[in-house]
Design a protein around this motif. Sequence first.
Motif, PDB file in Angstrom:
ATOM      1  N   ASP A 370      19.509  45.160 102.659  1.00 42.85           N
ATOM      2  CA  ASP A 370      20.577  46.144 102.453  1.00 42.85           C
ATOM      3  C   ASP A 370      20.043  47.410 101.792  1.00 42.85           C
ATOM      4  OD1 ASP A 370      22.439  44.515 103.612  1.00 42.85           O
ATOM      5  OD2 ASP A 370      23.277  43.752 101.734  1.00 42.85           O
ATOM      6  N   MET A 371      19.275  47.244 100.746  1.00 39.03           N
ATOM      7  CA  MET A 371      18.755  48.412 100.032  1.00 39.03           C
ATOM      8  C   MET A 371      17.782  49.199 100.905  1.00 39.03           C
ATOM      9  SD  MET A 371      20.403  48.488  97.320  1.00 39.03           S
ATOM     10  CE  MET A 371      19.528  49.899  96.664  1.00 39.03           C
ATOM     11  N   ARG A 373      17.951  49.552 104.201  1.00 32.93           N
ATOM     12  CA  ARG A 373      18.744  50.357 105.129  1.00 32.93           C
ATOM     13  C   ARG A 373      19.330  51.573 104.422  1.00 32.93           C
ATOM     14  NH1 ARG A 373      21.244  45.558 106.113  1.00 32.93           N
ATOM     15  NH2 ARG A 373      23.254  46.473 105.518  1.00 32.93           N
ATOM     16  N   HIS A 374      19.790  51.379 103.190  1.00 32.32           N
ATOM     17  CA  HIS A 374      20.360  52.505 102.454  1.00 32.32           C
ATOM     18  C   HIS A 374      19.287  53.545 102.114  1.00 32.32           C
ATOM     19  CE1 HIS A 374      24.424  51.045 102.126  1.00 32.32           C
ATOM     20  NE2 HIS A 374      24.027  49.890 101.631  1.00 32.32           N
ATOM     21  N   ARG A 375      18.072  53.090 101.846  1.00 33.95           N
ATOM     22  CA  ARG A 375      16.999  54.059 101.567  1.00 33.95           C
ATOM     23  C   ARG A 375      16.674  54.885 102.802  1.00 33.95           C
ATOM     24  NH1 ARG A 375      15.043  50.108  97.863  1.00 33.95           N
ATOM     25  NH2 ARG A 375      13.816  49.031  99.446  1.00 33.95           N
ATOM     26  N   LEU A 377      18.869  55.647 105.157  1.00 36.98           N
ATOM     27  CA  LEU A 377      19.968  56.608 105.255  1.00 36.98           C
ATOM     28  C   LEU A 377      19.781  57.747 104.268  1.00 36.98           C
ATOM     29  CD1 LEU A 377      23.107  54.275 105.641  1.00 36.98           C
ATOM     30  CD2 LEU A 377      21.888  55.529 107.418  1.00 36.98           C
ATOM     31  N   GLY A 378      19.313  57.416 103.057  1.00 32.06           N
ATOM     32  CA  GLY A 378      19.089  58.463 102.076  1.00 32.06           C
ATOM     33  C   GLY A 378      17.993  59.423 102.474  1.00 32.06           C
ATOM     34  N   GLU A 388      24.662  56.436 110.726  1.00 28.60           N
ATOM     35  CA  GLU A 388      25.388  55.175 110.599  1.00 28.60           C
ATOM     36  C   GLU A 388      24.551  54.043 111.180  1.00 28.60           C
ATOM     37  OE1 GLU A 388      29.198  55.176 112.386  1.00 28.60           O
ATOM     38  OE2 GLU A 388      30.054  56.704 111.067  1.00 28.60           O
TER      39      GLU A 388
END
Length: 681
Positions: A370-371, A373-375, A377-378, A388
């Motif tokens: 999860d983290m 994927r968020h990195r 996106l960031g 998305e």
Amino acid sequence: MRPRSIERSAQHVEEAAGLLKGSFGAWVRHECKIEPRTVLGYRKVARHLSGHRKFLVKQKLTPSAAVILASAKPEGREAALHSLRSGRRINADEMKIVVSSGETRKSATSGLPAFRKAANSHASDVAGRLGRLVAEINSALETHSPALLDLAKGARPLSLQLVAMTWIGDPSSEDGIRVLSRALEDFAKARKSGQLEESAHGLVERFANFGNVEEPKATAPAPEAAPDTRTANQRRRALTSISTPFKHGLTSFEVCAGGGGQACGLSKAGFQHVGMLEMDPDACETLRANFGADHVIEANLVGYDPGDVGPIDLFAGGVPCQSFSKASSKRNGEDDDRDCFPEALRLIERMKPRAVMLENVEGLFGPDYDMYRHRILGRLGKLGYACEWRKVRCAWFGIPQTRVRTILVGFLEADAMSRFRWPEAVAHYKDEPYPVIGAIDWWLRSGGYVPSDEVTDAFDCVAPTILGGSTKKESMDFGQRKTAEKWRAMTLITTRWGELPPAPGHDGPILPANGLIAALQGFPADWKFRGDRHPVYRQIGNAFPPVVALHLGCAVATALTGIHHDPGRAISLQGTRFRLEPVRSTNADGTPREPRPPASALLPQTRDLRIRKLAATSSILLRENEGEFPHESVYPPHEGDDREEAELEHYVWYWGSLDKERVAQAAADGAGSGVPPAAKI
């Protein structure tokens, strides 16, 4: 608060607003300690969104976004709800863009000033890009730089835009635009060194003399173009497996292209590849066989320098997935040396495409990543992209597998992101997936084999996910034990691998081959794979199904252009390749056409068919059909009282070396079972 309590509270607020006309705002501020503007937003939400309450709660829509949605006009509200139904998560800022893009103008002429401004801005942008291109061409000509070919490849989209422009004003300027666009089109089509230099000099000269160009006066009427005498069948045969009905001119650059599954789907969606990067030599040969050698780049993604490839509309690819795959014994995620997401992000930062589409395995959506994927996106957010993540089930688009892919889609332009809609399931495939037999039936029958009812029933299901594996995988298999059992239940042999479809009359389990796996992945029947059996299997198993890439590509093209691109048009175009028209009795000029010879005359004639001739002319068969035997005088003398046995002896004598015992046994079996002996033979 429970739903009924919410509904009662909304009713009480509406009653209070009706009773306290003119003083409702002061009452709310004094008694409820809430700003009147906030209560007004809540009233709009209760009034316009009460019918969608469960759906919006499930989508986790924020209160601010809900107030913006409820305050929008009906057409904007409907556009936003449609976007939410496709699975998008929309915050308050994005909601403002979505609802404004869905609202229509009050009148047909109210948007004319804005249109003029946008048209002038577009014309200025095209003129600026053309000026920069001509300056680079002039510099390349002076320095004899090899970049001239790359400039020609990148000039194609600009050429299409220049042709589409209409110059309002001086007719001589219109003529100048026409001449300049032809010069740019000639340069964009040139590939050989001599043609490149000649067309480049012509383009530079036309651009320098723009405004002073005079069309030569024709001394004689131009000859009429020769009519197209090709038949409809011939025109259909000119189509290929990557032909497209869309002419939007968008370009794409793809990394880790593999066997071309994603490239095939994007080509059908209208994207023109300016580069397909792949390091596997066999996969590169497959790409060259299907797309040509111009844009295939055989190189490693790690450390690759793209140079100046020109403007890119879409950056796509499927980076190696072993770092996140459930089938991998070593899943180290971002700490794995095989993780190439950082390299893909490096190229995105370098190329600055308008859109990004990356695919990977379902395991990337696991909680352990999860983290990560968020990195990602960031990182893309810092580059200016709105992105998305989404899990896409390939079975929803007609792929008979449980295959699920993780897709990342992002856009550099906020308006494009607001227009993007995730593709929805096709037909009834969400509830009733397309079965395996529907995908492979043509392959099973291509060798003359006719599947029995038992085989058809066994294949009337959805197959497990096909696993291609990495280059370190030494064999082709159907996964672990439980997965292999599912394949065996479909009457497939899981311990050996074949090369051809089943032969006529085949009985028993079917030997799998790469053609069957390619059909399950949705590749066109005439897709040209290159390499040995194992490398080809790896190309097929690791591919992104072309039909899924087609639907996603059309969604991206719709978002980038603002014009709806229906993937059904591309599928229908491919269907016309196999829908032939009846042969006409006359030629195009009206003269009668010579009749074709019958199909039997084109086949090799087989003379040694004694058993078939016996079955076709046997008096036993005649007795069944006609009710009598041929006259006895046509046979030589015989012994015995059994007429059927005697007739068989006569035909054995007549046809020579026919196996007498086999025919006699067939006659005995037929007499005992009620089946004509000729049918048994």
